[in-house]
Design an enzyme around this catalytic site. Structure first.
Site, PDB file in Angstrom:
ATOM      1  N   ASP A 200     170.512 100.275  48.536  1.00 63.91           N
ATOM      2  CA  ASP A 200     170.490 100.911  49.364  1.00 63.91           C
ATOM      3  C   ASP A 200     169.438  99.840  50.310  1.00 63.91           C
ATOM      4  O   ASP A 200     169.247  99.214  49.580  1.00 63.91           O
ATOM      5  CB  ASP A 200     169.667 102.349  49.195  1.00 63.91           C
ATOM      6  CG  ASP A 200     169.570 102.751  50.467  1.00 63.91           C
ATOM      7  OD1 ASP A 200     170.586 103.443  51.311  1.00 63.91           O
ATOM      8  OD2 ASP A 200     167.912 103.673  50.471  1.00 63.91           O
TER       9      ASP A 200
ATOM     10  N   ASP B 214     167.742 100.792  54.026  1.00 66.72           N
ATOM     11  CA  ASP B 214     166.808 101.859  54.944  1.00 66.72           C
ATOM     12  C   ASP B 214     165.642 102.042  53.414  1.00 66.72           C
ATOM     13  O   ASP B 214     166.093 102.779  52.671  1.00 66.72           O
ATOM     14  CB  ASP B 214     167.147 102.637  55.531  1.00 66.72           C
ATOM     15  CG  ASP B 214     167.996 102.694  56.905  1.00 66.72           C
ATOM     16  OD1 ASP B 214     167.475 102.301  58.104  1.00 66.72           O
ATOM     17  OD2 ASP B 214     169.114 103.261  56.692  1.00 66.72           O
TER      18      ASP B 214
END
Lengths: 342, 342
Positions: free
Chosen positions: A72, A74
């Site tokens: 992932d 952010d």
């Protein structure tokens, strides 16, 4: 009273290095709380492995034959425009060792090219990232619609109405779809800072006109943590929820944690789930996604999830899919030449 | 392709009388379908009474000692600015016979005074309506908040943030609340045609700042039928759903079918539920509201509910609260001097 939308910190006061250092310290402190939560948890069988050193992580990767890494973005590799501790070295090392690395984000605002450009800039690693490592949910929405083989109209066009950014429209056009304000074969909803009641009306009317039109959500995240001060702002799930309520329809989610996404990744890239580690900061999307698809899942403490979130999923039997395989403070724990650099 | 938002019909082509006549015919035709649905329904115990003449209705009222009449407005007494058949005579007759009449609407856009003015104009009945017959959900939201006895700040003010119209703000101010863009004790959500992502952000941030702030919805209607051509547009339920999703909170509904509303009405006006008839056009709000609160419920076929909606609630055991006590085509069936005027 503090302003509702605070400005970013004065650059003269806080440098990126300061911010990264703050994140490093905060995540290590949060790890102490997590350790206490996990060690006092009643059900031993559910306990995630707690990674205390870079060597621990290296052993875990070796023992579990992990070849593929899904990250992932952010809250894991960066926050805003600031890189996480050793994020750059971690990614470079994995790639140089021949591991397969992918960036899997529910952020649907950017095209793959834009995501690549951002990662290169924030991680300061030009030349080693490739566009096909980028699995943003705008791209995924286009691939998903292609897989549905929607009927084309007399002009040989398949028409998609979009609530979302120019980046989302661009990815759908790249996948061969016409962006339409009128008759539609599908409606795609991605986070849209210009969302308003009129857009909601148009979406509702279009779905009424063609009850067979596909309703696709790039993700169902309830909120996003935005900016240096981690403001808690509405995510795409809130917009999808409004459209679903008004139309009486249920959207197909192509973002994490949907199986639609994991099947697409495994299929297109020929990965084996058991050799894959999903690294994320959210229990409801990243960790659930990894666990549901048979991957290993790693939680970092630099984003959404806190020790109290972990405590509550460990208490609740129905939340077992949200318990990660391993937990460590920040992504730098994956960089095995750190020599105390964490 | 027809335009998304069609213009009202040309007044030279369609007069109000034409429109009323069309509604009359359509509702009688729909009643034939309803009759077939109800008569072929398997479960006899659930069957609503079908009112075929004005005399039938008169007997029903007499046999059930109905003294109080609660009317939904849109779809029951008018559509847009056009009165339903004999709506005016019905209301005037009930009032002249000493029955208690109230107008109970989930529309939160208007103050009580504005609602009275609209009814007087559309029903052409100046001088017989009173402000305290008007139970709009903006007014109810103010009364509900008063009943919660929220703590006042040092300035002796209780602060409410509003997503909604000027009419809603005005009713909350009349009830003694300060409208606030900053610190809040409550957030009230009513349908807002200017709703946008920024308003959603502000609501989410304010609820985060004060987790004890009350979250109140004037209603949870998923959609509204708007205008002569009954466009199906998003209702307040869609906006509430977005705020709930983003904030992780659940709103308190003060509109139909909530018991909060029925308790307030019974308490303030001293009505007995068993002597009260709720007349409406929606199964999920009006009819459920009447049934849940122990009133009798009457469905008219000039608004949302169709014969196929009735068929589906009669098939589904879990929807029994949506089955009306009586059904008739339009509100004019309540006017007992009609002499074939329907």
């Amino acid at each position: 009273m503090p302003p509702l939308f605070s400005s970013p910190p004065d650059e003269a006061l806080y440098t990126s290095a300061d911010i990264t250092d703050t994140i490093r310290k905060e995540s290590v402190m949060e790890m102490e709380k997590v350790t206490e939560v996990v060690n006092t948890s009643c059900s031993e069988s559910k306990r995630p492995l707690l990674i205390a050193t870079n060597d621990d992580f290296n052993s875990y990767i070796h023992n579990n034959s992990i070849e593929n890494f899904l990250f992932d973005c952010d809250g894991v590799l960066y926050r805003g425009t600031d890189a996480m501790p050793c994020a750059s070295q971690t990614i470079q090392q994995l790639i140089s060792r021949g591991k397969k690395v992918f960036f899997v984000t529910n952020n649907a605002a950017s095209t793959r090219m834009e995501l690549k450009t951002k990662l290169e800039k924030v991680l300061n690693c030009r030349g080693i990232l490739k566009e096909d490592m980028m699995i943003g949910s705008a791209y995924v929405a286009g691939q998903y619609l292609k897989s549905c083989k929607l009927t084309k109209d007399s002009d040989n066009k398949t028409r998609v109405h979009v609530i979302g950014t120019a980046g989302l429209c661009s990815e759908l056009q790249s996948a061969g779809f016409d962006i339409s304000e009128g008759e539609i074969d599908a409606l795609v909803i991605g986070l849209d800072n210009d969302f308003n009641y009129r857009k909601l009306c148009i979406a509702t009317v279009l779905l009424q006109r063609n009850p067979d039109a596909l309703l696709v959500a790039t993700n169902l995240d309830a909120f996003d943590l935005v900016g240096f001060d981690a403001r808690h702002l509405p995510g795409n799930g809130a917009l999808v929820s409004a459209v679903e309520m008004a139309s009486g329809r249920t959207a197909i989610n192509v973002g994490k944690p949907s199986s639609t996404l994991s099947e697409l990744i495994m299929d297109v890239y020929g990965l084996k789930a058991e050799e894959t580690l999903m690294v994320g900061d959210r229990l409801d999307t990243d960790i659930t996604f990894g666990n549901d698809s048979g991957m290993k899942s790693a939680l970092v403490l630099t984003g959404c999830a806190t020790s109290s979130d972990i405590a509550s999923v460990m208490k609740d039997d129905e939340s077992s899919q949200m318990i990660p395989s391993v937990i460590f403070p920040h992504v730098g724990y994956m960089f095995d030449d750190a020599a105390g650099d964490n």
